[in-house]
Design a protein around this motif. Structure first.
Motif, PDB file in Angstrom:
ATOM      1  N   UNK A  18      14.418 -34.818  10.243  1.00  0.00           N
ATOM      2  CA  UNK A  18      13.145 -35.494  10.022  1.00  0.00           C
ATOM      3  C   UNK A  18      11.986 -34.569  10.401  1.00  0.00           C
ATOM      4  N   UNK A  19      11.260 -34.114   9.394  1.00  0.00           N
ATOM      5  CA  UNK A  19      10.073 -33.319   9.653  1.00  0.00           C
ATOM      6  C   UNK A  19       9.157 -33.412   8.441  1.00  0.00           C
ATOM      7  N   UNK A  20       7.891 -33.088   8.647  1.00  0.00           N
ATOM      8  CA  UNK A  20       6.903 -33.182   7.564  1.00  0.00           C
ATOM      9  C   UNK A  20       5.841 -32.120   7.780  1.00  0.00           C
ATOM     10  N   UNK A  21       5.600 -31.311   6.751  1.00  0.00           N
ATOM     11  CA  UNK A  21       4.550 -30.303   6.864  1.00  0.00           C
ATOM     12  C   UNK A  21       3.170 -30.965   6.833  1.00  0.00           C
ATOM     13  N   UNK A  22       2.260 -30.426   7.623  1.00  0.00           N
ATOM     14  CA  UNK A  22       0.857 -30.831   7.572  1.00  0.00           C
ATOM     15  C   UNK A  22      -0.008 -29.713   7.005  1.00  0.00           C
ATOM     16  N   UNK A  23       0.633 -28.742   6.376  1.00  0.00           N
ATOM     17  CA  UNK A  23      -0.123 -27.726   5.660  1.00  0.00           C
ATOM     18  C   UNK A  23      -0.775 -28.352   4.429  1.00  0.00           C
ATOM     19  N   UNK A  24      -1.787 -27.660   3.919  1.00  0.00           N
ATOM     20  CA  UNK A  24      -2.497 -28.161   2.756  1.00  0.00           C
ATOM     21  C   UNK A  24      -3.981 -28.281   3.042  1.00  0.00           C
ATOM     22  N   UNK A  25      -4.640 -29.174   2.340  1.00  0.00           N
ATOM     23  CA  UNK A  25      -6.097 -29.282   2.442  1.00  0.00           C
ATOM     24  C   UNK A  25      -6.519 -30.082   3.678  1.00  0.00           C
ATOM     25  N   UNK A  26      -7.381 -29.496   4.478  1.00  0.00           N
ATOM     26  CA  UNK A  26      -8.010 -30.144   5.632  1.00  0.00           C
ATOM     27  C   UNK A  26      -9.522 -30.093   5.446  1.00  0.00           C
ATOM     28  N   UNK A  27     -10.220 -30.993   6.103  1.00  0.00           N
ATOM     29  CA  UNK A  27     -11.675 -30.873   6.205  1.00  0.00           C
ATOM     30  C   UNK A  27     -11.999 -29.811   7.247  1.00  0.00           C
ATOM     31  N   UNK A  28     -13.144 -29.152   7.085  1.00  0.00           N
ATOM     32  CA  UNK A  28     -13.464 -27.990   7.925  1.00  0.00           C
ATOM     33  C   UNK A  28     -14.969 -27.913   8.138  1.00  0.00           C
ATOM     34  N   UNK A  29     -15.367 -27.411   9.303  1.00  0.00           N
ATOM     35  CA  UNK A  29     -16.797 -27.235   9.579  1.00  0.00           C
ATOM     36  C   UNK A  29     -17.007 -26.075  10.540  1.00  0.00           C
ATOM     37  N   UNK A  30     -18.056 -25.304  10.290  1.00  0.00           N
ATOM     38  CA  UNK A  30     -18.530 -24.311  11.251  1.00  0.00           C
ATOM     39  C   UNK A  30     -19.391 -25.016  12.300  1.00  0.00           C
ATOM     40  N   UNK A  42     -15.025 -35.033  17.372  1.00  0.00           N
ATOM     41  CA  UNK A  42     -13.637 -35.479  17.377  1.00  0.00           C
ATOM     42  C   UNK A  42     -13.503 -36.940  16.973  1.00  0.00           C
ATOM     43  N   UNK A  43     -14.616 -37.686  17.030  1.00  0.00           N
ATOM     44  CA  UNK A  43     -14.594 -39.092  16.644  1.00  0.00           C
ATOM     45  C   UNK A  43     -15.349 -39.357  15.349  1.00  0.00           C
ATOM     46  N   UNK A  44     -16.446 -38.650  15.161  1.00  0.00           N
ATOM     47  CA  UNK A  44     -17.309 -38.970  14.016  1.00  0.00           C
ATOM     48  C   UNK A  44     -17.933 -37.732  13.388  1.00  0.00           C
ATOM     49  N   UNK A  45     -17.163 -36.642  13.358  1.00  0.00           N
ATOM     50  CA  UNK A  45     -17.682 -35.417  12.757  1.00  0.00           C
ATOM     51  C   UNK A  45     -17.751 -35.504  11.243  1.00  0.00           C
ATOM     52  N   UNK A  46     -18.774 -34.903  10.677  1.00  0.00           N
ATOM     53  CA  UNK A  46     -18.942 -34.825   9.225  1.00  0.00           C
ATOM     54  C   UNK A  46     -18.621 -33.406   8.785  1.00  0.00           C
ATOM     55  N   UNK A  47     -17.371 -33.188   8.410  1.00  0.00           N
ATOM     56  CA  UNK A  47     -16.922 -31.848   8.059  1.00  0.00           C
ATOM     57  C   UNK A  47     -17.151 -31.634   6.566  1.00  0.00           C
ATOM     58  N   UNK A  48     -18.036 -30.711   6.233  1.00  0.00           N
ATOM     59  CA  UNK A  48     -18.534 -30.607   4.860  1.00  0.00           C
ATOM     60  C   UNK A  48     -17.765 -29.631   3.977  1.00  0.00           C
TER      61      UNK A  48
END
Length: 586
Positions: A18-30, A42-48
């Motif tokens: 039982x395993x699952x990759x979390x690779x792929x598209x993530x939201x990101x921000x500088x 960590x609670x309400x970030x707007x990653x553009x």
């Protein structure tokens, strides 16, 4: 549909169903102003932005490909727990994040990790609480241009220069979920003993269960060689010795060799109240590294090493290979050219590379990425990173050596400075206390304090230019054949230890050189000129008194350093069969 890159299991040396990759598209921000914590991203970030994990934002494959340096970046994605994991404990794994990481799940802080090259794990079971989700996973990464940070060949300036390359910030190895039992091995160490045809297994459970046992089953090509069940009583750490049986079909105990990498399979099952609650599949190789009468030995036979320097950079992924097939290809190309090993330079390599080296039969040297400022924080960082790498890679039969320091980087006055020598010696003894199965090259190249072997770096172009210090072994120890640096640091006596030439060559082609692009001792005009110089200097070093191997610089071009046998896309620059002929000729 979004195609996930690097979908393969990140740790093929310890696999559960039982395993699952979390690779792929993530939201990101500088986070250029470092306001994310204060504003509670960590609670309400707007990653553009969007990024492809596991590729750093500086790489093409990330989808961002920005060369801007930013100390702090953030990642976020939603995670759902697979149905078959809901009744299990769930582990969240990170292969490597450069350099500091803080991790939250649904706003709950899971913890942090410091060190850019080694893995870390969180048990998220209490946060998910049997629910499928989705849960919001957020990662904050901080990667300064600090000199006390083990960074290897990543530039400590915002831009590449000389032999330092594009920095790597943030997640650069795979992220994945894993389902485990209520009780499960957190870690295990496998140590082969070839004289007794046995395997010492040390297994650390997460908790001490009641009415439990561990069952270990070893096989070779499907034939059972050992099965043992050990009662778990008073300690989470279980130690046992597995003795490998053989019969007429198995034809004895099979050793791991570079030319014949025999591997045994091992299943580790945790049993509670008669029921298997966790199962992990791994493998091991029966091999022994030693130093006997001044010679390095493999399985009690003298080992001559033909190594290639390999920095593990890709043009589109930087420190991250674009695919598992690319890692396998690097091993295959190295073997094709007649090398029997790779000195992985200034990088703890992806475990998938070590997997292929194990299975295809390539010796590997592991090397701590250098930090560049001798102060207490650097020392602690180096000890932490090296100890974590030993823990991660201990079970790989391909790995035969550790290199804590390279060319006095980070210890510039080690020739006679007591503080620098003490750091070298501390790292040397720490390695041996954690891993007594491999040899240590203390400060590879020159000015060696405590070390198991004596190494020389020499980029002399032609045999007739070699210095008189190579005339006999004693003069090598007391001279400086490879550079202006002496071989042995003041106050040390390394006479009688095995000697290797661990960097030489570095020949560039004229078509590649010029401007900021460079090799050593001028470029050659064509393939014929390359082989004339390559064969002459390789044969000269092979016949030097006392040397037990060599390491050619290098496997591939790396950005502005264009002295690879292959270009950075892994295209050969010359006839690889001719490279092989020269390596294998006596």
């Amino acid at each position: 549909m979004n195609t996930i890159m690097r979908p393969e299991h990140p740790r093929p040396d310890r696999v559960r169903a039982q395993w699952k990759t979390l690779n792929g598209e993530w939201a990101f921000a500088f986070d250029r102003e470092k306001m994310g914590r204060k504003e509670k991203w960590q609670k309400e970030g707007n990653f553009d932005l969007k990024i492809q994990v596991p590729f750093c934002y500086q790489s093409q494959l990330s989808g961002i490909n920005s060369q801007e340096h930013c100390d702090v970046v953030w990642y976020a994605r939603d995670v759902e727990i697979p149905e078959d994991m809901l009744s299990q404990r769930q582990l969240l794994h990170f292969g490597a994040v450069d350099y500091k990481a803080d991790v939250w799940l649904d706003g709950q802080y899971l913890g942090g990790h410091e060190g850019g090259y080694t893995p870390f794990t969180f048990d998220i079971t209490d946060v998910t609480d049997g629910q499928k989700g989705p849960f919001r996973l957020v990662v904050r990464c901080e990667d300064r241009l600090d000199f006390d940070q083990p960074r290897g060949k990543q530039s400590f300036r915002p831009e590449p220069f000389e032999c330092w390359y594009t920095p790597v910030t943030g997640i650069w190895q795979s992220v994945w979920l894993e389902g485990v039992g209520e009780y499960y091995p957190q870690d295990f160490r496998l140590t082969p003993h070839i004289e007794t045809a046995s395997l010492k297994a040390e297994i650390s459970l997460n908790e001490l269960p009641k009415n439990a046992s561990l069952r270990l089953t070893a096989s070779f090509k499907g034939d059972l060689v050992c099965s043992q069940e050990i009662k778990v009583t008073t300690d989470r750490l279980i130690q046992t010795e597995l003795y490998l049986r053989h019969n007429e079909r198995l034809e004895g105990i099979h050793m791991w060799w570079p030319h014949h990498p025999a591997l045994y399979d091992l299943k580790i099952e945790t049993i509670v109240d008669g029921e298997v609650v966790d199962c992990v599949d791994t493998y091991f190789g029966m091999r022994k590294i030693g130093i006997v009468n001044g010679y390095i030995t493999l399985n009690n036979s003298v080992l001559y090493q033909r190594l290639i320097l390999d920095q593990g950079y890709w043009p589109d992924g930087l420190l991250t290979a674009p695919s598992d097939e690319a890692l396998k290809k690097d091993v295959e190309l190295t073997l094709k050219m007649g090398y029997n090993g790779a000195r992985k330079h200034q990088k703890f390599e992806d475990p998938r590379y070590l997997y292929w080296a194990d299975h295809l039969g390539l010796l590997v040297w592991g090397e701590l990425p250098s930090a560049y400022w001798l102060r207490d924080s650097q020392k602690r960082n180096m000890m932490r990173d090296l100890s974590e790498a030993i823990r991660r890679d201990y079970n790989h039969p391909c790995l035969i050596a550790w290199v804590p320091l390279n060319e006095s980087w980070g210890v510039p006055f080690i020739e006679d400075q007591e503080e620098a020598q003490q750091l070298n010696d501390a790292l040397y003894h720490m390695v041996h206390s954690l891993d007594g199965t491999r040899f240590v090259s203390g400060n590879d190249g020159w000015e060696q304090a405590e070390t198991d072997i004596v190494t020389v770096h020499d980029y002399t172009a032609w045999p007739e230019q070699l210095k008189k210090e190579y005339e006999d072994i004693d003069s090598i120890h007391h001279g400086n054949p490879g550079s202006s640096r002496i071989v042995t640091a003041a106050g040390y006596d390394n006479m009688g230890k095995p000697m290797l030439l661990t960097e030489y060559g570095g020949i560039a082609m004229q078509k590649d050189a010029g401007g900021d692009n460079w090799g050593y001792n001028g470029a050659v005009k064509d393939e014929e000129s390359f082989f004339k110089r390559f064969e002459a200097i390789t044969q000269a070093f092979k016949h030097m008194p006392g040397f037990q191997g060599y390491c050619y610089t290098q496997l591939t071009d790396v950005f502005q350093e264009v002295n690879g046998l292959l270009d950075m896309d892994r295209n050969p620059k010359m006839d690889l069969d001719e490279v092989r002929r020269i390596n294998l000729q006596r």
